[in-house]
Design a protein around this motif. Structure first.
Motif, PDB file in Angstrom:
ATOM      1  N   LEU A 159      34.037  38.700   6.411  1.00 56.02           N
ATOM      2  CA  LEU A 159      34.628  37.933   5.321  1.00 56.02           C
ATOM      3  C   LEU A 159      36.086  38.330   5.109  1.00 56.02           C
ATOM      4  O   LEU A 159      36.587  38.348   3.989  1.00 56.02           O
ATOM      5  CB  LEU A 159      33.811  38.134   4.031  1.00 56.02           C
ATOM      6  CG  LEU A 159      32.338  37.715   4.116  1.00 56.02           C
ATOM      7  CD1 LEU A 159      31.634  37.930   2.780  1.00 56.02           C
ATOM      8  CD2 LEU A 159      32.200  36.256   4.558  1.00 56.02           C
ATOM      9  N   SER A 160      36.742  38.637   6.204  1.00 60.98           N
ATOM     10  CA  SER A 160      38.164  38.971   6.149  1.00 60.98           C
ATOM     11  C   SER A 160      38.976  37.713   5.868  1.00 60.98           C
ATOM     12  O   SER A 160      38.492  36.576   5.987  1.00 60.98           O
ATOM     13  CB  SER A 160      38.609  39.577   7.477  1.00 60.98           C
ATOM     14  OG  SER A 160      38.462  38.621   8.525  1.00 60.98           O
ATOM     15  N   VAL A 161      40.251  37.920   5.508  1.00 59.29           N
ATOM     16  CA  VAL A 161      41.147  36.791   5.276  1.00 59.29           C
ATOM     17  C   VAL A 161      41.244  35.931   6.533  1.00 59.29           C
ATOM     18  O   VAL A 161      41.227  34.694   6.453  1.00 59.29           O
ATOM     19  CB  VAL A 161      42.539  37.287   4.846  1.00 59.29           C
ATOM     20  CG1 VAL A 161      43.560  36.144   4.878  1.00 59.29           C
ATOM     21  CG2 VAL A 161      42.489  37.898   3.449  1.00 59.29           C
ATOM     22  N   ALA A 162      41.321  36.571   7.688  1.00 59.49           N
ATOM     23  CA  ALA A 162      41.438  35.813   8.937  1.00 59.49           C
ATOM     24  C   ALA A 162      40.218  34.928   9.144  1.00 59.49           C
ATOM     25  O   ALA A 162      40.334  33.743   9.503  1.00 59.49           O
ATOM     26  CB  ALA A 162      41.613  36.760  10.105  1.00 59.49           C
ATOM     27  N   ALA A 163      39.012  35.487   8.912  1.00 57.65           N
ATOM     28  CA  ALA A 163      37.785  34.721   9.131  1.00 57.65           C
ATOM     29  C   ALA A 163      37.657  33.589   8.120  1.00 57.65           C
ATOM     30  O   ALA A 163      37.299  32.454   8.475  1.00 57.65           O
ATOM     31  CB  ALA A 163      36.578  35.646   9.059  1.00 57.65           C
ATOM     32  N   LEU A 164      37.943  33.872   6.858  1.00 55.69           N
ATOM     33  CA  LEU A 164      37.765  32.859   5.820  1.00 55.69           C
ATOM     34  C   LEU A 164      38.841  31.780   5.891  1.00 55.69           C
ATOM     35  O   LEU A 164      38.566  30.612   5.595  1.00 55.69           O
ATOM     36  CB  LEU A 164      37.751  33.523   4.443  1.00 55.69           C
ATOM     37  CG  LEU A 164      36.559  34.450   4.188  1.00 55.69           C
ATOM     38  CD1 LEU A 164      36.683  35.103   2.816  1.00 55.69           C
ATOM     39  CD2 LEU A 164      35.232  33.705   4.303  1.00 55.69           C
ATOM     40  N   SER A 165      40.039  32.148   6.280  1.00 50.71           N
ATOM     41  CA  SER A 165      41.080  31.126   6.434  1.00 50.71           C
ATOM     42  C   SER A 165      40.720  30.171   7.564  1.00 50.71           C
ATOM     43  O   SER A 165      41.025  28.969   7.498  1.00 50.71           O
ATOM     44  CB  SER A 165      42.432  31.768   6.682  1.00 50.71           C
ATOM     45  OG  SER A 165      42.443  32.511   7.905  1.00 50.71           O
ATOM     46  N   ALA A 166      40.026  30.687   8.592  1.00 54.01           N
ATOM     47  CA  ALA A 166      39.578  29.816   9.680  1.00 54.01           C
ATOM     48  C   ALA A 166      38.508  28.851   9.188  1.00 54.01           C
ATOM     49  O   ALA A 166      38.471  27.675   9.585  1.00 54.01           O
ATOM     50  CB  ALA A 166      39.043  30.657  10.837  1.00 54.01           C
ATOM     51  N   VAL A 167      37.598  29.323   8.308  1.00 58.89           N
ATOM     52  CA  VAL A 167      36.577  28.440   7.734  1.00 58.89           C
ATOM     53  C   VAL A 167      37.241  27.305   6.960  1.00 58.89           C
ATOM     54  O   VAL A 167      36.808  26.146   7.015  1.00 58.89           O
ATOM     55  CB  VAL A 167      35.630  29.246   6.811  1.00 58.89           C
ATOM     56  CG1 VAL A 167      34.706  28.306   6.031  1.00 58.89           C
ATOM     57  CG2 VAL A 167      34.811  30.239   7.618  1.00 58.89           C
ATOM     58  N   ALA A 168      38.306  27.637   6.233  1.00 60.77           N
ATOM     59  CA  ALA A 168      39.007  26.629   5.441  1.00 60.77           C
ATOM     60  C   ALA A 168      39.996  25.808   6.251  1.00 60.77           C
ATOM     61  O   ALA A 168      40.511  24.804   5.761  1.00 60.77           O
ATOM     62  CB  ALA A 168      39.748  27.305   4.290  1.00 60.77           C
ATOM     63  N   ALA A 169      40.259  26.258   7.481  1.00 61.86           N
ATOM     64  CA  ALA A 169      41.276  25.615   8.324  1.00 61.86           C
ATOM     65  C   ALA A 169      42.654  25.674   7.669  1.00 61.86           C
ATOM     66  O   ALA A 169      43.410  24.691   7.631  1.00 61.86           O
ATOM     67  CB  ALA A 169      40.892  24.174   8.647  1.00 61.86           C
ATOM     68  N   PHE A 170      42.971  26.849   7.114  1.00 68.53           N
ATOM     69  CA  PHE A 170      44.282  27.126   6.552  1.00 68.53           C
ATOM     70  C   PHE A 170      44.937  28.241   7.356  1.00 68.53           C
ATOM     71  O   PHE A 170      44.256  29.050   7.998  1.00 68.53           O
ATOM     72  CB  PHE A 170      44.190  27.573   5.096  1.00 68.53           C
ATOM     73  CG  PHE A 170      43.932  26.471   4.111  1.00 68.53           C
ATOM     74  CD1 PHE A 170      44.733  25.344   4.062  1.00 68.53           C
ATOM     75  CD2 PHE A 170      42.879  26.562   3.210  1.00 68.53           C
ATOM     76  CE1 PHE A 170      44.499  24.334   3.148  1.00 68.53           C
ATOM     77  CE2 PHE A 170      42.635  25.563   2.290  1.00 68.53           C
ATOM     78  CZ  PHE A 170      43.442  24.447   2.260  1.00 68.53           C
ATOM     79  N   SER A 171      46.242  28.332   7.277  1.00 68.33           N
ATOM     80  CA  SER A 171      46.957  29.429   7.903  1.00 68.33           C
ATOM     81  C   SER A 171      46.624  30.736   7.188  1.00 68.33           C
ATOM     82  O   SER A 171      46.665  30.798   5.955  1.00 68.33           O
ATOM     83  CB  SER A 171      48.469  29.187   7.825  1.00 68.33           C
ATOM     84  OG  SER A 171      49.174  30.395   8.070  1.00 68.33           O
ATOM     85  N   PRO A 172      46.277  31.792   7.917  1.00 65.75           N
ATOM     86  CA  PRO A 172      45.984  33.079   7.266  1.00 65.75           C
ATOM     87  C   PRO A 172      47.180  33.643   6.516  1.00 65.75           C
ATOM     88  O   PRO A 172      47.018  34.465   5.612  1.00 65.75           O
ATOM     89  CB  PRO A 172      45.575  33.984   8.436  1.00 65.75           C
ATOM     90  CG  PRO A 172      46.132  33.342   9.653  1.00 65.75           C
ATOM     91  CD  PRO A 172      46.123  31.863   9.380  1.00 65.75           C
TER      92      PRO A 172
END
Length: 313
Positions: free
Chosen positions: A45-58
């Motif tokens: 549940l890192s920022v990198a993983a969650l930003s990918a779920v949202a399809a946003f830039s980390p």
């Protein structure tokens, strides 16, 4: 040929599905993130993983998250993990090691340190005697998340509500009377009594009778009944559990899927929207609900509760 001159009934034009607005699409991406956290508390549940779920830039995701919810993504993840862990500590018998691993920690020591920093009690102390006031204060940081989840749920439709006739339901009852903030103590006592008397929720349905609205009565006057379906006689006991019955009759019923926070809105819909338009009159009995699937046994988004509004006639 036969039928050449027959009139052809035109097919109805299907109603087009509304196209989501840019704001709705934006919010839906954060809904995916919250659902992912709920479904994978022990995952990455890192920022990198969650930003990918949202399809946003980390590079921007954590700022977008904080701007929308007023709470950082790291804090949100920790509180959501501890919310489930706290429920398991208070209301289940899972080993602390299992709870720690399921919360994404490598072992019980790191989990215990983080839990105590956040909640003010060690996991073992919380399990023994939860400080509900401190717990509620910590969890209040999640209120913007809960409001976001509730407002993004479509309101129940009239077709979701059925009128059924239910039989009398014999139950064992433990009355909670007093501050709603202390209902966890009553739930713990009721769970212990059920276990001692062999009435597991897998075989004996769980009900709550909603005598009062916690927002409409003084805390000391609040009353809610915790019930388990059984036709056994209840022997005198120090827990205060007694024999009771949920009266049968006609009821409007609505299934709520999701968190506890959405239950009030679902019940309000029954009273405010459905009842005036239905031509029905409420019966002389309080509303009640059946807990079909429980958090933390399932993610909050998958918890299932059936609401029942007794009707006259």
């Amino acid at each position: 040929m036969p039928g050449d001159n027959a009139l052809t009934t035109p097919k109805p034009t299907p109603t087009p599905t509304p196209t989501p607005t840019a704001a709705q699409r934006y919010r839906a991406r954060f809904q995916r993130v919250l659902r992912h956290i709920d479904d994978h508390p022990d995952g990455d549940l890192s920022v990198a993983a969650l930003s990918a779920v949202a399809a946003f830039s980390p590079h921007h995701f954590h700022r977008q998250f904080t701007a929308l919810f007023g709470i950082g993504i790291h804090r949100c993840v920790q509180l959501l993990r501890f919310k489930r862990a706290g429920h398991r500590l208070a209301f289940r018998t899972d080993p602390i090691l299992t709870i720690a691993l399921d919360a994404g920690y490598d072992g019980p020591e790191a989990f215990a340190r983080a839990f105590k920093r956040c909640v003010g009690q060690s996991p073992s102390a919380f399990r023994a005697a939860p400080d509900w006031a401190a717990w509620r204060a910590v969890q209040s940081d999640l209120l913007p998340i809960e409001r976001f989840t509730m407002t993004d749920q479509p309101p129940p439709d009239a077709t979701d509500i059925r009128i059924i006739t239910v039989p009398d339901i014999p139950v064992a009852v433990l009355e909670h009377r007093g501050d709603p903030a202390r209902i966890g103590d009553s739930v713990r006592r009721f769970i212990d009594w059920r276990k001692a008397n062999g009435l597991p929720p897998q075989r004996h349905a769980t009900y709550n009778i909603l005598h009062d609205d916690p927002e409409q009565v003084p805390p000391d006057d609040f009353r809610l009944d915790l019930c388990v379906a059984t036709d056994r006689a209840v022997e005198p006991n120090p827990d205060g559990v007694r024999t009771g019955v949920i009266p049968g009759g006609r009821c409007a019923t609505l299934r709520h899927v999701g968190s506890e926070a959405g239950l009030r809105a679902a019940l309000l819909h029954l009273y405010r929207d459905w009842l005036p338009a239905s031509g029905e009159e409420p019966g002389d009995a309080p509303p009640y609900l059946q807990r079909v699937r429980f958090f933390p046994d399932v993610p909050e988004t998958e918890a299932v509760t059936d609401l029942f509004l007794p009707l006259a006639g």
